[in-house]
Design an enzyme around this catalytic site. Structure first.
Site, mmCIF file in Angstrom:
data_model
loop_
_atom_site.group_PDB
_atom_site.id
_atom_site.type_symbol
_atom_site.label_atom_id
_atom_site.label_comp_id
_atom_site.label_asym_id
_atom_site.label_seq_id
_atom_site.Cartn_x
_atom_site.Cartn_y
_atom_site.Cartn_z
ATOM 1 N N HIS A 1 3.500 -4.308 -7.256
ATOM 2 C CA HIS A 1 2.384 -3.548 -7.834
ATOM 3 C C HIS A 1 2.055 -4.041 -9.245
ATOM 4 O O HIS A 1 2.074 -5.230 -9.520
ATOM 5 C CB HIS A 1 2.684 -2.047 -7.832
ATOM 6 C CG HIS A 1 2.984 -1.468 -6.490
ATOM 7 N ND1 HIS A 1 2.378 -1.895 -5.335
ATOM 8 C CD2 HIS A 1 3.843 -0.481 -6.111
ATOM 9 C CE1 HIS A 1 2.830 -1.198 -4.303
ATOM 10 N NE2 HIS A 1 3.719 -0.343 -4.746
ATOM 11 N N THR B 1 7.677 -5.901 2.380
ATOM 12 C CA THR B 1 7.373 -7.330 2.434
ATOM 13 C C THR B 1 8.015 -8.054 1.264
ATOM 14 O O THR B 1 8.472 -9.187 1.400
ATOM 15 C CB THR B 1 5.853 -7.547 2.432
ATOM 16 O OG1 THR B 1 5.275 -6.835 3.526
ATOM 17 C CG2 THR B 1 5.510 -9.018 2.553
ATOM 18 N N ALA B 2 8.053 -7.406 0.112
ATOM 19 C CA ALA B 2 8.669 -8.023 -1.069
ATOM 20 C C ALA B 2 10.122 -8.403 -0.783
ATOM 21 O O ALA B 2 10.559 -9.522 -1.087
ATOM 22 C CB ALA B 2 8.591 -7.066 -2.254
ATOM 23 N N VAL C 1 1.770 0.872 5.543
ATOM 24 C CA VAL C 1 3.168 0.447 5.567
ATOM 25 C C VAL C 1 3.240 -1.004 5.104
ATOM 26 O O VAL C 1 2.220 -1.667 4.909
ATOM 27 C CB VAL C 1 3.789 0.570 6.977
ATOM 28 C CG1 VAL C 1 3.764 2.007 7.468
ATOM 29 C CG2 VAL C 1 3.101 -0.363 7.966
ATOM 30 N N SER C 2 4.445 -1.509 4.957
ATOM 31 C CA SER C 2 4.644 -2.926 4.676
ATOM 32 C C SER C 2 4.489 -3.739 5.954
ATOM 33 O O SER C 2 4.926 -3.306 7.030
ATOM 34 C CB SER C 2 6.053 -3.162 4.119
ATOM 35 O OG SER C 2 6.265 -2.461 2.927
#
Length: 272
Positions: free
Chosen positions: A147, A104-105, A53-54
């Site tokens: 990514h 998170t981004a 997960v983030s």
């Protein structure tokens, strides 16, 4: 054991040995693949034994899961980018496409925006592979990309408004916590499960070529050179062990976000 990871090269590279029964003492693994925005939400309700997960999603998940000290994505020079097709200097008033509302981004983008990066007019969740074409076509003014997009955005005629990883590192001196590996509470003994994960990562480092076919089969038509860049960027010493610096980075990210009212505050000891 069910294992839910992304199909991205960093995950398939790191988990090749575990998925293929090459880790001594580990149980048989059934692997499932999904984008991290999907797993962030799936982990809320599904019984996932081990899941990627983030880090930004942890405040909603640590009542059901424990953070493993290995297997995730955290590092330097690997942050998300905000890209645009035109020369703008902030997000003020823009329509922005993002890859997930608990990634998170997106959390980094919101922290940057709060520090002076500007307030978007609207934000829409879009599958990450569709973000750059949509921005290039003018459907959005800006896109938050993750990514391999950091290697390919210029091919779409886009420019980087901000490298959020550079901003974070410059502002805090800490690495960027991107993807976390969680174990469902009650599934097993945490150190034992972490040992299986770490052994898989160690096997990947010992024999990088062993996973090549598996990685490329899930790489969504990525060029081999981009696959290699992706792995080199996201699989590193922090994948083997978060260590004090890694845990410090996670605490800094989520602590700052909680102060801004962007995520619930974590109780003391929640990461251990």
């Amino acid at each position: 054991m069910n294992l839910t990871i992304s199909p991205c090269p960093n995950d398939t590279f790191a988990y090749h040995a575990l998925v293929h029964g090459l880790v001594s003492g580990a149980p048989q693994v059934t692997a499932h693949y999904a984008d991290v925005d999907v797993t962030n939400n799936l982990a809320l309700t599904a019984d996932l034994d081990v899941v990627k997960v983030s880090y930004a999603a942890l405040p909603w998940l640590l009542d059901r899961y424990q953070l493993l000290p290995c297997g995730g994505a955290l590092g330097r020079g690997c942050g998300p980018l905000v890209v645009t097709a035109s020369e703008v200097t902030s997000l003020e008033g823009l329509r922005v496409a993002v890859p997930g509302d608990r990634t998170t981004a997106y959390l980094l983008m919101r922290l940057w925006a709060a520090s002076g990066g500007g307030t978007p007019a609207s934000v829409e969740v879009v599958p990450f592979a569709a973000i750059m074409p949509a921005v290039a076509a003018g459907r959005y003014d800006a896109g938050l990309v993750i990514h391999e997009a950091r290697f390919t955005f210029e091919r779409h005629g886009l420019r980087a408004l901000v490298d959020l990883g550079e901003w974070w590192e410059r502002d805090t001196g800490l690495p960027i916590p991107l993807g976390a590996i969680l174990m469902r509470r009650g599934f097993g003994e945490r150190d034992r499960v972490a040992g299986w994960v770490r052994a898989s990562v160690e096997a990947a480092f010992r024999d990088p070529a062993a996973s090549q076919n598996y990685v490329l089969a899930h790489a969504q038509e990525m060029e081999p050179a981009v696959v290699a860049q992706h792995i080199a960027l996201y699989v590193n010493d922090f994948t083997l062990d978060l260590g004090a610096e890694g845990y410090g980075a996670v605490e800094a990210l989520l602590g700052r976000a909680a102060k801004e009212g962007l995520v619930p505050a974590l109780p003391a000891g929640a990461l251990s």
